[in-house]
Design a protein around this motif. Structure first.
Motif, mmCIF file in Angstrom:
data_model
loop_
_atom_site.group_PDB
_atom_site.id
_atom_site.type_symbol
_atom_site.label_atom_id
_atom_site.label_comp_id
_atom_site.label_asym_id
_atom_site.label_seq_id
_atom_site.Cartn_x
_atom_site.Cartn_y
_atom_site.Cartn_z
ATOM 1 N N ILE A 90 0.860 -1.182 0.000
ATOM 2 C CA ILE A 90 0.000 0.000 0.000
ATOM 3 C C ILE A 90 0.892 1.226 0.000
ATOM 4 N N ILE A 91 0.856 1.962 -1.106
ATOM 5 C CA ILE A 91 1.742 3.111 -1.294
ATOM 6 C C ILE A 91 1.294 4.291 -0.448
ATOM 7 N N SER A 92 0.000 4.543 -0.445
ATOM 8 C CA SER A 92 -0.553 5.681 0.287
ATOM 9 C C SER A 92 -2.041 5.476 0.477
ATOM 10 N N PHE A 93 -2.659 6.401 1.227
ATOM 11 C CA PHE A 93 -4.097 6.352 1.466
ATOM 12 C C PHE A 93 -4.725 7.675 1.029
ATOM 13 N N VAL A 94 -5.913 7.579 0.408
ATOM 14 C CA VAL A 94 -6.627 8.777 -0.056
ATOM 15 C C VAL A 94 -8.112 8.605 0.223
ATOM 16 N N GLN A 95 -8.874 9.655 -0.005
ATOM 17 C CA GLN A 95 -10.328 9.579 0.079
ATOM 18 C C GLN A 95 -10.866 9.023 -1.241
ATOM 19 N N LEU A 96 -11.854 8.134 -1.156
ATOM 20 C CA LEU A 96 -12.437 7.553 -2.366
ATOM 21 C C LEU A 96 -12.997 8.637 -3.279
ATOM 22 N N GLU A 97 -13.572 9.685 -2.683
ATOM 23 C CA GLU A 97 -14.196 10.755 -3.468
ATOM 24 C C GLU A 97 -13.181 11.526 -4.312
ATOM 25 N N GLU A 98 -11.891 11.385 -4.008
ATOM 26 C CA GLU A 98 -10.867 12.103 -4.769
ATOM 27 C C GLU A 98 -10.617 11.488 -6.140
ATOM 28 N N ILE A 99 -11.085 10.251 -6.354
ATOM 29 C CA ILE A 99 -10.846 9.562 -7.624
ATOM 30 C C ILE A 99 -12.119 9.586 -8.455
ATOM 31 N N ASP A 100 -12.054 10.219 -9.616
ATOM 32 C CA ASP A 100 -13.204 10.274 -10.516
ATOM 33 C C ASP A 100 -13.518 8.863 -11.015
ATOM 34 N N PRO A 101 -14.811 8.467 -11.054
ATOM 35 C CA PRO A 101 -15.183 7.120 -11.523
ATOM 36 C C PRO A 101 -14.661 6.764 -12.906
ATOM 37 N N VAL A 102 -14.321 7.762 -13.724
ATOM 38 C CA VAL A 102 -13.822 7.482 -15.069
ATOM 39 C C VAL A 102 -12.518 6.686 -15.020
ATOM 40 N N TYR A 103 -11.797 6.745 -13.889
ATOM 41 C CA TYR A 103 -10.526 6.037 -13.765
ATOM 42 C C TYR A 103 -10.704 4.549 -13.475
ATOM 43 N N PHE A 104 -11.851 4.120 -12.978
ATOM 44 C CA PHE A 104 -12.015 2.742 -12.537
ATOM 45 C C PHE A 104 -12.131 1.770 -13.708
ATOM 46 N N ASP A 105 -11.557 0.568 -13.519
ATOM 47 C CA ASP A 105 -11.511 -0.428 -14.584
ATOM 48 C C ASP A 105 -12.198 -1.729 -14.168
ATOM 49 N N ARG A 106 -11.464 -2.658 -13.510
ATOM 50 C CA ARG A 106 -12.013 -3.963 -13.131
ATOM 51 C C ARG A 106 -11.973 -4.146 -11.615
ATOM 52 N N SER A 107 -12.886 -4.984 -11.120
ATOM 53 C CA SER A 107 -12.992 -5.201 -9.677
ATOM 54 C C SER A 107 -12.674 -6.646 -9.308
ATOM 55 N N TYR A 108 -12.035 -6.815 -8.140
ATOM 56 C CA TYR A 108 -11.651 -8.147 -7.659
ATOM 57 C C TYR A 108 -11.917 -8.243 -6.158
ATOM 58 N N PHE A 109 -12.472 -9.387 -5.732
ATOM 59 C CA PHE A 109 -12.630 -9.645 -4.310
ATOM 60 C C PHE A 109 -11.267 -10.029 -3.717
ATOM 61 N N ILE A 110 -11.013 -9.584 -2.494
ATOM 62 C CA ILE A 110 -9.785 -9.959 -1.777
ATOM 63 C C ILE A 110 -10.161 -10.885 -0.636
ATOM 64 N N ASN A 111 -9.482 -12.022 -0.564
ATOM 65 C CA ASN A 111 -9.726 -12.968 0.517
ATOM 66 C C ASN A 111 -8.417 -13.216 1.266
ATOM 67 N N ALA A 112 -8.513 -13.553 2.528
ATOM 68 C CA ALA A 112 -7.318 -13.800 3.337
ATOM 69 C C ALA A 112 -6.905 -15.258 3.262
ATOM 70 N N MET A 113 -5.597 -15.489 3.169
ATOM 71 C CA MET A 113 -5.083 -16.849 3.259
ATOM 72 C C MET A 113 -5.141 -17.308 4.710
ATOM 73 N N GLU A 114 -5.038 -18.611 4.892
ATOM 74 C CA GLU A 114 -5.053 -19.173 6.237
ATOM 75 C C GLU A 114 -3.906 -18.591 7.060
ATOM 76 N N GLY A 115 -4.230 -18.093 8.246
ATOM 77 C CA GLY A 115 -3.223 -17.487 9.120
ATOM 78 C C GLY A 115 -3.178 -15.975 9.031
ATOM 79 N N SER A 116 -3.865 -15.396 8.032
ATOM 80 C CA SER A 116 -3.844 -13.937 7.847
ATOM 81 C C SER A 116 -5.195 -13.298 8.144
ATOM 82 N N GLU A 117 -6.090 -14.058 8.769
ATOM 83 C CA GLU A 117 -7.446 -13.551 9.027
ATOM 84 C C GLU A 117 -7.424 -12.303 9.923
ATOM 85 N N LYS A 118 -6.591 -12.310 10.967
ATOM 86 C CA LYS A 118 -6.591 -11.190 11.910
ATOM 87 C C LYS A 118 -6.081 -9.907 11.260
ATOM 88 N N THR A 119 -4.976 -10.004 10.515
ATOM 89 C CA THR A 119 -4.431 -8.799 9.867
ATOM 90 C C THR A 119 -5.367 -8.302 8.766
#
Length: 280
Positions: free
Chosen positions: A94-123
Motif C-alpha cells: 500500500i503506497i498511500s491512502f486517499v479519500q475515495l471521493e478524490e478519484i473520478d469514476p472514469v478512472y475505474f476499470d475492473r474489480s476483484y474480491f480480496i480474501n485472506a489466506m489461512e493465518g492472515s485472518e486477523k491482519t
C-alpha cells in the motif's frame, strides 16, 4: 471461485497473505459464425498478405511495434519475458491512502474480491476495520494479466475489494471532444432549470442493483430457447469425411442412419408447427 492472483499485501510492516478473485462474471451470449449451407463453424486462417508461405504457423509469428506506416521494430519473446519478470509485482504494498471521493469514476476499470489466506485472518480484519474507521482507501500497484496495474483497496460489504484504475495518461481529456457545447454560448432560463431539477428529484430513488437487467440478453436467450423448443435447430446434414474411422465403417453407417432419422423427425415437427400456425 477461481484465484486470479495470490501473494502478500503489505500494510506498513504488517503482511497479509491474500488471494484475489474476479468480481465480474461474463454473461455475454456467445454466438459463432457457421456456413449457412454446410452448417460447420467458420475457421479463420492466419495469413501474411503478399507472402508465398500460405497459412502462417504459430512458431512463425513474432511481436512487433509499428512506429510509422509499414515500419516495425521486432520485440522478441525473451525480451518481453525479461521485462515482465523485472517489473512484475510479487508483493502488493500500500503506497498511500486517499479519500475515495478524490478519484473520478472514469478512472475505474475492473474489480476483484480480496480474501485472506489461512493465518492472515486477523491482519485482514485489522486492515478492513482501520479503513472503515478512517474512511480511506489504499493505493497499490499489482501485476495482473501480464501487465502492471495501478489499483485501490477499499472496504466492500463484509470484506475488501481491489479495483484496478487507469493511469492518468490513459484517460483522455474531455477538452478533446469535438464541438462540445459551452455554457457561455447557451442561455438556460431559470424556470427551465427549476423544471429540470424538479424532474430529477421526482425520478430519484434508492439504487437497487437487482432492479436493472440486460433486457437484450434476456430476449436473446428467450429467442434461442423458443427455437430449441420448436425444433428450429440446425443440424449438420453430413458427416465430415476426415473424421470417419475406416475401421469402423459399420458404426459410421449406423450413426449416419440415426442422424438422418433425427434430421427427418426434426423437419417433420418443424413443418407440422408451421402448418398449425398457418391454419390457426
Amino acid at each position: 471461485m477461481h484465484t486470479v492472483w495470490k501473494g502478500n499485501l503489505s500494510f506498513g510492516l504488517i503482511s497479509i497473505g491474500i488471494r484475489i478473485h474476479s468480481v465480474i462474471e461474463d454473461k455475454d451470449v456467445k454466438l459463432i459464425g457457421i456456413h449457412k449451407d454446410c452448417l460447420v463453424p467458420i475457421r479463420y486462417e492466419k495469413i501474411a498478405p503478399g507472402c508465398e508461405d500460405g497459412e502462417v504457423k504459430p512458431e512463425d509469428i513474432v511481436k512487433a511495434y509499428e512506429y510509422s506506416p509499414n515500419k516495425y521494430v521486432v520485440v522478441s519473446k525473451e525480451e518481453l519475458d525479461a521485462l515482465k519478470k523485472e517489473y512484475e509485482v510479487q508483493s502488493v504494498d500500500i503506497i498511500s491512502f486517499v479519500q475515495l471521493e478524490e478519484i473520478d469514476p472514469v478512472y475505474f476499470d475492473r474489480s476483484y474480491f480480496i480474501n485472506a489466506m489461512e493465518g492472515s485472518e486477523k491482519t485482514y480484519i485489522l486492515l478492513k476495520q482501520a479503513l472503515e474507521r478512517t474512511g480511506k482507501i489504499g493505493i497499490v500497484k499489482i501485476s495482473l494479466r501480464n501487465r502492471q496495474h495501478l489499483a485501490i483497496i477499499r472496504v466492500h460489504e463484509d470484506g475488501l475489494i481491489l479495483e484496478t484504475i487507469h493511469y492518468p495518461d490513459e484517460v483522455r481529456s474531455i477538452t478533446q471532444v469535438p464541438n462540445l457545447p459551452s455554457e457561455q454560448e447557451v442561455t438556460i432560463q431559470r424556470k427551465e432549470l427549476v423544471a429540470a431539477t424538479t424532474l430529477i428529484n421526482e425520478l430519484t430513488v434508492p439504487f437497487i442493483p437487482e432492479d436493472y437487467t440486460d433486457e437484450y440478453r434476456t430476449a436473446l436467450l428467450d429467442l434461442i430457447e423458443e427455437k430449441i423448443e420448436n425444433e428450429e435447430v440446425e443440424v449438420k446434414p453430413v458427416i465430415n469425411p476426415k473424421k470417419v474411422d475406416l475401421k469402423n465403417i459399420l458404426d459410421a453407417l449406423n450413426a449416419s442412419i440415426e442422424q438422418t432419422k433425427r434430421i427427418n423427425s426434426a423437419a417433420k415437427k418443424k413443418t407440422a408447427v408451421k402448418t398449425k400456425k398457418e391454419t390457426s
